[in-house]
Design an enzyme around this catalytic site. Structure first.
Site, PDB file in Angstrom:
ATOM      1  N   ASP A  72      39.539  32.878  29.355  1.00 41.86           N
ATOM      2  CA  ASP A  72      40.436  33.850  29.966  1.00 41.86           C
ATOM      3  C   ASP A  72      40.725  33.406  31.400  1.00 41.86           C
ATOM      4  OD1 ASP A  72      41.932  36.188  30.090  1.00 41.86           O
ATOM      5  OD2 ASP A  72      40.244  37.373  30.822  1.00 41.86           O
ATOM      6  N   TYR A  86      43.233  33.884  35.131  1.00 43.06           N
ATOM      7  CA  TYR A  86      43.377  34.885  36.198  1.00 43.06           C
ATOM      8  C   TYR A  86      44.601  34.467  36.989  1.00 43.06           C
ATOM      9  CZ  TYR A  86      41.133  37.829  39.915  1.00 43.06           C
ATOM     10  OH  TYR A  86      40.782  38.783  40.844  1.00 43.06           O
ATOM     11  N   HIS A 144      48.271  40.346  40.365  1.00 41.21           N
ATOM     12  CA  HIS A 144      47.036  40.950  39.843  1.00 41.21           C
ATOM     13  C   HIS A 144      45.832  40.558  40.700  1.00 41.21           C
ATOM     14  CE1 HIS A 144      43.885  42.222  37.082  1.00 41.21           C
ATOM     15  NE2 HIS A 144      43.420  40.985  37.049  1.00 41.21           N
ATOM     16  N   ARG A 147      37.181  43.813  47.033  1.00 37.60           N
ATOM     17  CA  ARG A 147      36.654  43.239  48.279  1.00 37.60           C
ATOM     18  C   ARG A 147      37.555  43.682  49.426  1.00 37.60           C
ATOM     19  NH1 ARG A 147      36.543  39.459  44.264  1.00 37.60           N
ATOM     20  NH2 ARG A 147      38.616  38.723  44.835  1.00 37.60           N
ATOM     21  N   GLU A 177      43.806  45.067  29.745  1.00 37.94           N
ATOM     22  CA  GLU A 177      44.457  43.994  30.487  1.00 37.94           C
ATOM     23  C   GLU A 177      45.518  43.408  29.562  1.00 37.94           C
ATOM     24  OE1 GLU A 177      41.612  41.184  32.139  1.00 37.94           O
ATOM     25  OE2 GLU A 177      41.220  42.552  33.820  1.00 37.94           O
ATOM     26  N   GLU A 227      47.880  40.693  28.444  1.00 43.68           N
ATOM     27  CA  GLU A 227      47.902  39.246  28.651  1.00 43.68           C
ATOM     28  C   GLU A 227      48.701  38.553  27.544  1.00 43.68           C
ATOM     29  OE1 GLU A 227      44.072  37.537  29.434  1.00 43.68           O
ATOM     30  OE2 GLU A 227      43.336  39.315  30.500  1.00 43.68           O
ATOM     31  N   ASP A 284      42.821  42.395  26.729  1.00 46.19           N
ATOM     32  CA  ASP A 284      41.457  42.021  27.119  1.00 46.19           C
ATOM     33  C   ASP A 284      40.767  43.263  27.682  1.00 46.19           C
ATOM     34  OD1 ASP A 284      39.236  40.511  27.831  1.00 46.19           O
ATOM     35  OD2 ASP A 284      40.068  40.027  29.793  1.00 46.19           O
ATOM     36  N   ARG A 287      35.317  48.457  33.625  1.00 41.53           N
ATOM     37  CA  ARG A 287      35.323  48.100  35.056  1.00 41.53           C
ATOM     38  C   ARG A 287      34.013  48.420  35.754  1.00 41.53           C
ATOM     39  NH1 ARG A 287      39.175  44.475  34.997  1.00 41.53           N
ATOM     40  NH2 ARG A 287      41.184  45.336  34.372  1.00 41.53           N
ATOM     41  N   GLN A 347      31.534  45.780  34.670  1.00 39.61           N
ATOM     42  CA  GLN A 347      31.949  44.513  35.289  1.00 39.61           C
ATOM     43  C   GLN A 347      31.597  44.458  36.780  1.00 39.61           C
ATOM     44  OE1 GLN A 347      36.183  43.911  34.908  1.00 39.61           O
ATOM     45  NE2 GLN A 347      36.186  41.944  35.987  1.00 39.61           N
ATOM     46  N   TYR A 378      29.086  41.281  37.796  1.00 38.27           N
ATOM     47  CA  TYR A 378      29.860  40.037  37.858  1.00 38.27           C
ATOM     48  C   TYR A 378      29.484  39.073  38.987  1.00 38.27           C
ATOM     49  CZ  TYR A 378      33.201  40.761  41.703  1.00 38.27           C
ATOM     50  OH  TYR A 378      33.777  40.900  42.934  1.00 38.27           O
ATOM     51  N   LYS A 399      33.373  42.612  29.415  1.00 37.06           N
ATOM     52  CA  LYS A 399      34.509  42.093  28.648  1.00 37.06           C
ATOM     53  C   LYS A 399      34.155  41.776  27.197  1.00 37.06           C
ATOM     54  CE  LYS A 399      37.350  41.037  32.265  1.00 37.06           C
ATOM     55  NZ  LYS A 399      38.805  41.264  32.315  1.00 37.06           N
ATOM     56  N   THR A 445      38.138  41.892  22.382  1.00 43.99           N
ATOM     57  CA  THR A 445      39.409  41.385  22.893  1.00 43.99           C
ATOM     58  C   THR A 445      40.380  41.444  21.720  1.00 43.99           C
ATOM     59  OG1 THR A 445      38.209  39.862  24.342  1.00 43.99           O
ATOM     60  CG2 THR A 445      40.555  39.414  23.994  1.00 43.99           C
ATOM     61  N   THR A 478      45.412  39.008  33.283  1.00 45.01           N
ATOM     62  CA  THR A 478      46.293  40.168  33.367  1.00 45.01           C
ATOM     63  C   THR A 478      47.651  39.787  33.937  1.00 45.01           C
ATOM     64  OG1 THR A 478      44.341  41.469  33.825  1.00 45.01           O
ATOM     65  CG2 THR A 478      46.460  42.524  34.246  1.00 45.01           C
ATOM     66  N   GLU A 491      44.790  48.584  38.475  1.00 44.10           N
ATOM     67  CA  GLU A 491      45.886  48.452  39.444  1.00 44.10           C
ATOM     68  C   GLU A 491      46.843  49.637  39.393  1.00 44.10           C
ATOM     69  OE1 GLU A 491      47.688  44.231  39.536  1.00 44.10           O
ATOM     70  OE2 GLU A 491      46.507  44.337  37.708  1.00 44.10           O
TER      71      GLU A 491
END
Lengths: 410, 410
Positions: free
Chosen positions: A124, A126, A131, A140, A197, A199, A231, A235, A238, A242, A251, A255, A346, A360
């Protein structure tokens, strides 16, 4: 079930003769036998039966119970089979061909669709700058939204191949550990932040040997086709797990992929140039060269929850292309196997209504979506999520990428 | 090649009747035919031929070209096959059995060993507190060495199943992007920090359905056996790519495994209690309960470079056990497939000479190892790395886990 002639597909159908995506189906009266099919309008052509009846040179590949033998056969065979299918379904085909095919076109409502290929490794990516920027701001808030490597390489990670499931499979809300920043210790229970997600996925056919990188120019030789991917992401799980080794249980529970794999050839008219590159790329990723096809695909996705459209992510806005991802994934000598599958990450566009996940769309749950049945931050039990997509075809028509449907079970 | 009677294995041999690990081999005169074998001393028993000649009820599983059918058969069949093998190789076996087996025991030097099973999903954990602490100090010198989640869950990530290779496979130095902190932009080329990771791997036999967690008490029902793993790592590639989604190309070029899978039953005498838990564990990970077998294994690894011993990592010092890892991996409902494979993460003990990778052994390259042919920070082209391991057996003997050998090719 339609009483209309299945050999005639309306011009505005997303599954006409310029699409012809592949899948695997069974019928109720022969439930254990999986067969290859090609979607044509709202029917499925029994590919093995057609190949035998019409004397295809590739009847052995087309009578297999999964797409993998055809995937392994490579680009020249893919082209031959597609050309043959287009001859069979030509409106000017001879009477015998038409009479052979008519009973082999089964209404979609009469078949069960299965996972169309055996997944080897699943990666997968990114690849949407929008996104990654949004997620960076949310996860962050005190740092740069994009990590320093983001513009230099397509970031990706391996996912769980064994839990890739076909559209329609119910998605059980995962249990797991989660810890909010203000909690002392983690707690255990059903995810409270279950997300989607949206995709686009790429299916590898032709394998490589260990130590054999695949340059961007060889993308077509190895990638068979394209599908839609949801996907699913927990959250809260995760966020807690992560750092430092990436997503795992957040995840790996499921899927979902569409039941139809659209051949790359069907998307030739949808090729598009990706966004301008803001950073110089190393040669193996540089796609400014004249010898490289435009790497983007103008695929337009629609995300619906319980029938309500909540987002329309544009795949053409992705920063990193599928050809760059393949080149990156193999540049260290990692080999490809038939059935390797990689997803874009995503798909989010620059606009608010183009964001491909609830994280988002609701800005971390702070701006709930207003749906007819109430507000949503993340998914509730019973919610049904549907992704659909189409791309422009060679004659102004739309090429459908099918749908990915999943209902949340508590 | 030994002229000795292959039915007699010296008492101090690591591959006596209490071990009996499984593998896959071929012979030069029949190179395309892969056969199941069991290692006995320095010979390989042709398992399919023995099963047919001696009339095993499981001859169908034992004549397969990979271990996967036997893996899928489940614990009761594993026990029956092991009991049968132990009867066949009993020093007091009847004359007919002995005369049937003697010609089916092929000297190891006469066979080629292959990857013993088809890998489904590959997961790599991070279960040594000593390793995680050392790496944390090196990679994040200004933060806590352990991330806040480390003592609450066994951190893991999915690796590339398609590049798991058998011991003896040459390891081509990977190309990739790397950027030192003082460099403005990344550069591309062969990894300059090629490393090893000494690990122990667990092979899953019995599958589960989606949504079916595997509690620690069911570990034996699902895990068939154990092997040795060298999780080759390009530290420079890894350091540049791994934030925020974890290791990818820094690991995916090759993961070497031993050719022999030691059955879990052979390690009963090696069961050991893991280190005291410093943090309360959620119920699904709690292993203080009386109903749970001691989760550690007293496996003693030796790491050699070009024949020189550089480390002796003790697997018994691992914080997280294989049963906890299996419980964690499935607690979100992720299903298991036959051939799923998970590795412990680098095995490092508390002492300097017990560290399982060069990153730790040379403290990030600052304290080179002194080998007869010169100093080493990371691996040089031509270097050959060998992992071996043994565990205490039920009668005071040693149970060998075979070896993982790999030579670096530039």
């Amino acid at each position: 079930m339609s009483a209309a002639n299945p050999l005639i597909v309306p011009e505005d159908d997303h599954f006409g003769r310029n699409n012809l995506p592949y899948g695997v189906f069974s019928t109720a009266d022969d439930a254990d036998r999986r067969r290859l099919g090609v979607r044509y309008g709202d029917h499925v052509l029994d590919l093995g039966a057609a190949a035998r009846a019409l004397g295809s040179a590739h009847a052995d590949l087309l009578t297999a119970p999964s797409l993998n033998p055809l995937l392994a056969a490579g680009r020249p065979v893919w082209s031959e089979v597609r050309a043959e299918l287009r001859r069979w379904l030509d409106p000017d085909a001879d009477e015998r061909t038409r009479s052979v095919l008519a009973p082999l076109l089964l209404p979609l409502s009469h078949v069960t669709l299965h996972l169309p290929f055996e997944v080897a490794d699943y990666v997968d990516f990114y690849a949407s700058e929008h996104h990654a920027t949004n997620v960076g701001r949310l996860f962050r808030p005190n740092g740069d939204p994009l990590t320093p490597n983001w513009k230099h390489l397509p970031i990706g990670y391996h996912g769980r191949a064994g839990t890739v499931v076909v559209s329609g499979t119910p998605v059980v809300r995962p249990l797991g550990q989660r810890k909010a920043p203000d909690e002392e210790v983690p707690s255990f229970g059903p995810s409270r932040k279950l997300d989607i997600e949206a995709e686009v996925g790429f299916v590898v056919g032709t394998p490589t040997r260990l130590g054999e990188p695949v340059p961007q120019t060889a993308f077509r030789d190895h990638v068979f086709g394209v599908c839609l991917v949801n996907d699913w992401s927990a959250r809260d799980v995760q966020a807690w797990e992560y750092v430092p080794l990436g997503p795992f249980l957040g995840k790996s529970f499921a899927t979902s992929v569409s039941a139809w794999i659209t051949p790359l050839d069907a998307l030739d008219a949808a090729r598009t140039t990706p966004p301008p590159r803001t950073h110089a790329l190393l040669p193996y990723l540089d796609d400014a060269d004249d010898g490289i096809e435009p790497g983007g695909f103008d695929v337009r996705i629609t995300v619906s929850i319980n029938g309500e459209v909540v987002s329309e992510p544009p795949f053409g806005a992705m920063y990193w292309t599928a050809a760059q991802q393949l080149a990156h994934m193999t540049v260290n000598g990692a080999s490809l196997r038939t059935g390797d599958f990689y997803a874009s990450g995503t798909v989010s566009g620059p606009e608010k209504h183009q964001r491909g996940c609830l994280l988002e769309l609701t800005w971390g749950g702070r701006e709930p979506l207003k749906l007819p049945e109430g507000e949503r931050t993340f998914l509730e039990d019973g919610d049904e999520v549907t992704l659909t997509a189409w791309a422009p075809g060679p004659e102004g028509e739309r090429i459908g990428l099918g749908e990915v449907v999943g209902r949340i079970v508590g």
